[in-house]
Motif scaffolding. Sequence first.
Motif, PDB file in Angstrom:
ATOM      1  N   MET A  90       1.006  -1.200  -0.041  1.00  0.00           N
ATOM      2  CA  MET A  90       0.052   0.126   0.044  1.00  0.00           C
ATOM      3  C   MET A  90       0.890   1.288  -0.110  1.00  0.00           C
ATOM      4  O   MET A  90       0.428   2.332  -0.662  1.00  0.00           O
ATOM      5  CB  MET A  90      -0.944   0.293   1.164  1.00  0.00           C
ATOM      6  CG  MET A  90      -2.178  -0.988   1.078  1.00  0.00           C
ATOM      7  SD  MET A  90      -3.093  -1.261  -0.369  1.00  0.00           S
ATOM      8  CE  MET A  90      -3.849   0.443  -0.197  1.00  0.00           C
ATOM      9  N   LEU A  93       2.485   1.612  -3.782  1.00  0.00           N
ATOM     10  CA  LEU A  93       1.731   1.686  -5.133  1.00  0.00           C
ATOM     11  C   LEU A  93       1.779   3.327  -5.309  1.00  0.00           C
ATOM     12  O   LEU A  93       1.858   3.423  -6.643  1.00  0.00           O
ATOM     13  CB  LEU A  93       0.405   1.181  -4.556  1.00  0.00           C
ATOM     14  CG  LEU A  93       0.118  -0.265  -4.939  1.00  0.00           C
ATOM     15  CD1 LEU A  93      -1.108  -0.872  -4.511  1.00  0.00           C
ATOM     16  CD2 LEU A  93       0.390  -0.827  -6.771  1.00  0.00           C
ATOM     17  N   PRO A  94       1.631   4.034  -4.255  1.00  0.00           N
ATOM     18  CA  PRO A  94       1.532   5.555  -4.961  1.00  0.00           C
ATOM     19  C   PRO A  94       3.020   5.831  -5.475  1.00  0.00           C
ATOM     20  O   PRO A  94       3.137   6.713  -6.649  1.00  0.00           O
ATOM     21  CB  PRO A  94       1.282   6.385  -3.696  1.00  0.00           C
ATOM     22  CG  PRO A  94       0.779   5.357  -2.800  1.00  0.00           C
ATOM     23  CD  PRO A  94       1.271   3.855  -3.107  1.00  0.00           C
ATOM     24  N   ALA A  97       3.081   4.543  -9.049  1.00  0.00           N
ATOM     25  CA  ALA A  97       2.209   5.526  -9.743  1.00  0.00           C
ATOM     26  C   ALA A  97       3.095   6.595 -10.206  1.00  0.00           C
ATOM     27  O   ALA A  97       3.188   7.124 -11.264  1.00  0.00           O
ATOM     28  CB  ALA A  97       1.112   6.113  -9.130  1.00  0.00           C
ATOM     29  N   ILE A 125      -7.513  -3.787  -3.688  1.00  0.00           N
ATOM     30  CA  ILE A 125      -6.782  -2.677  -3.875  1.00  0.00           C
ATOM     31  C   ILE A 125      -6.588  -2.358  -5.197  1.00  0.00           C
ATOM     32  O   ILE A 125      -5.499  -1.653  -5.584  1.00  0.00           O
ATOM     33  CB  ILE A 125      -5.216  -2.940  -3.065  1.00  0.00           C
ATOM     34  CG1 ILE A 125      -4.224  -4.206  -3.637  1.00  0.00           C
ATOM     35  CG2 ILE A 125      -5.439  -2.905  -1.559  1.00  0.00           C
ATOM     36  CD1 ILE A 125      -3.031  -4.256  -2.909  1.00  0.00           C
ATOM     37  N   ARG A 182      -6.321   5.538  -8.827  1.00  0.00           N
ATOM     38  CA  ARG A 182      -6.346   5.353  -7.236  1.00  0.00           C
ATOM     39  C   ARG A 182      -5.264   5.778  -6.406  1.00  0.00           C
ATOM     40  O   ARG A 182      -5.294   6.098  -5.372  1.00  0.00           O
ATOM     41  CB  ARG A 182      -6.114   3.624  -7.163  1.00  0.00           C
ATOM     42  CG  ARG A 182      -7.635   2.826  -7.430  1.00  0.00           C
ATOM     43  CD  ARG A 182      -7.447   1.499  -7.511  1.00  0.00           C
ATOM     44  NE  ARG A 182      -8.462   0.766  -7.396  1.00  0.00           N
ATOM     45  CZ  ARG A 182      -9.088   0.134  -6.367  1.00  0.00           C
ATOM     46  NH1 ARG A 182      -8.470   0.293  -5.003  1.00  0.00           N
ATOM     47  NH2 ARG A 182     -10.185  -0.562  -6.406  1.00  0.00           N
ATOM     48  N   TYR A 183      -3.914   5.772  -7.134  1.00  0.00           N
ATOM     49  CA  TYR A 183      -2.762   5.983  -6.316  1.00  0.00           C
ATOM     50  C   TYR A 183      -1.859   7.114  -6.976  1.00  0.00           C
ATOM     51  O   TYR A 183      -0.788   7.405  -6.538  1.00  0.00           O
ATOM     52  CB  TYR A 183      -1.788   4.969  -6.432  1.00  0.00           C
ATOM     53  CG  TYR A 183      -2.538   3.431  -5.738  1.00  0.00           C
ATOM     54  CD1 TYR A 183      -2.915   3.321  -4.319  1.00  0.00           C
ATOM     55  CD2 TYR A 183      -3.049   2.484  -6.637  1.00  0.00           C
ATOM     56  CE1 TYR A 183      -3.472   2.421  -3.832  1.00  0.00           C
ATOM     57  CE2 TYR A 183      -3.669   1.387  -6.143  1.00  0.00           C
ATOM     58  CZ  TYR A 183      -4.081   1.318  -4.664  1.00  0.00           C
ATOM     59  OH  TYR A 183      -4.695   0.402  -4.297  1.00  0.00           O
ATOM     60  N   GLN A 187      -4.280  11.989  -6.177  1.00  0.00           N
ATOM     61  CA  GLN A 187      -5.292  11.068  -5.336  1.00  0.00           C
ATOM     62  C   GLN A 187      -4.680  11.237  -3.873  1.00  0.00           C
ATOM     63  O   GLN A 187      -3.342  11.538  -3.858  1.00  0.00           O
ATOM     64  CB  GLN A 187      -5.373   9.853  -5.889  1.00  0.00           C
ATOM     65  CG  GLN A 187      -5.802   9.843  -7.251  1.00  0.00           C
ATOM     66  CD  GLN A 187      -7.498  10.395  -7.265  1.00  0.00           C
ATOM     67  OE1 GLN A 187      -8.316  10.176  -6.508  1.00  0.00           O
ATOM     68  NE2 GLN A 187      -7.542  11.021  -8.422  1.00  0.00           N
ATOM     69  N   ARG A 189      -3.120   9.649  -0.845  1.00  0.00           N
ATOM     70  CA  ARG A 189      -2.145   8.489  -0.789  1.00  0.00           C
ATOM     71  C   ARG A 189      -2.247   7.868   0.415  1.00  0.00           C
ATOM     72  O   ARG A 189      -2.084   8.498   1.581  1.00  0.00           O
ATOM     73  CB  ARG A 189      -0.756   9.362  -1.008  1.00  0.00           C
ATOM     74  CG  ARG A 189      -0.576   9.781  -2.347  1.00  0.00           C
ATOM     75  CD  ARG A 189       0.896  10.282  -2.466  1.00  0.00           C
ATOM     76  NE  ARG A 189       0.927  10.805  -3.767  1.00  0.00           N
ATOM     77  CZ  ARG A 189       2.177  10.644  -4.534  1.00  0.00           C
ATOM     78  NH1 ARG A 189       3.395  10.148  -3.910  1.00  0.00           N
ATOM     79  NH2 ARG A 189       2.328  10.878  -5.899  1.00  0.00           N
TER      80      ARG A 189
END
Length: 195
Positions: A90, A93-94, A97, A125, A182-183, A187, A189
């Motif tokens: 988790m 992932l940002p 991205a 996710i 999403r990431y 968005q 984070r």
Amino acid sequence: MNASLLTLWRYWDWLYQHCTRLQYVEKGNNIFRIVLLRYRGETLVTTDQRTIQNGDLILKIHIHNYYFATLCKGITNELRIALLLRRHIMLSLPKLAAFLEKLENKEHIKGIVGTTMLYKAVEPIGFTVSDVPMNWFFRYKRWYLRLMLRIIHPDGKRKARSMDLEQPLKRVFMSKEALLERYGSKQYRPTGDGL
């Protein structure tokens, strides 16, 4: 895991990275390593109904097993290891991205694709899960991932043996659009709190 085994793994990991052209998303601070390549396989349909087809440009994602093993050092509880992995995914992932957003050819990239036995609970996710053909390559990869699990997991020998029937190798993937929505930088984070 003892220190000598971890040291040997560090050298093997260095060799593996150079042979596979893996790049760090953020060395020492991200669970993923990636390689930009052309996808080879059957057409994949993501949860947002986008397709990744044979020959499309993708980011192939790999869990950085050695890095994760260092994070797990001294932890013997299976649940704590699972929660630690989820937390780092988790948090990573940002950054993945952001890495994708900075690539010059990002417009041509269709998505991210990985292969794993640890696919449970990835759909919430954003990932889609599908089977892989059990050809020689995926048989080798499954053997390799089971070896990694045996090393990392506190009860690795029993866990790896029980996964023969319980958890086959799976492909996990997400469209570029879903990843960025999403990431991406615009968005919220996730901090990983509570995972």
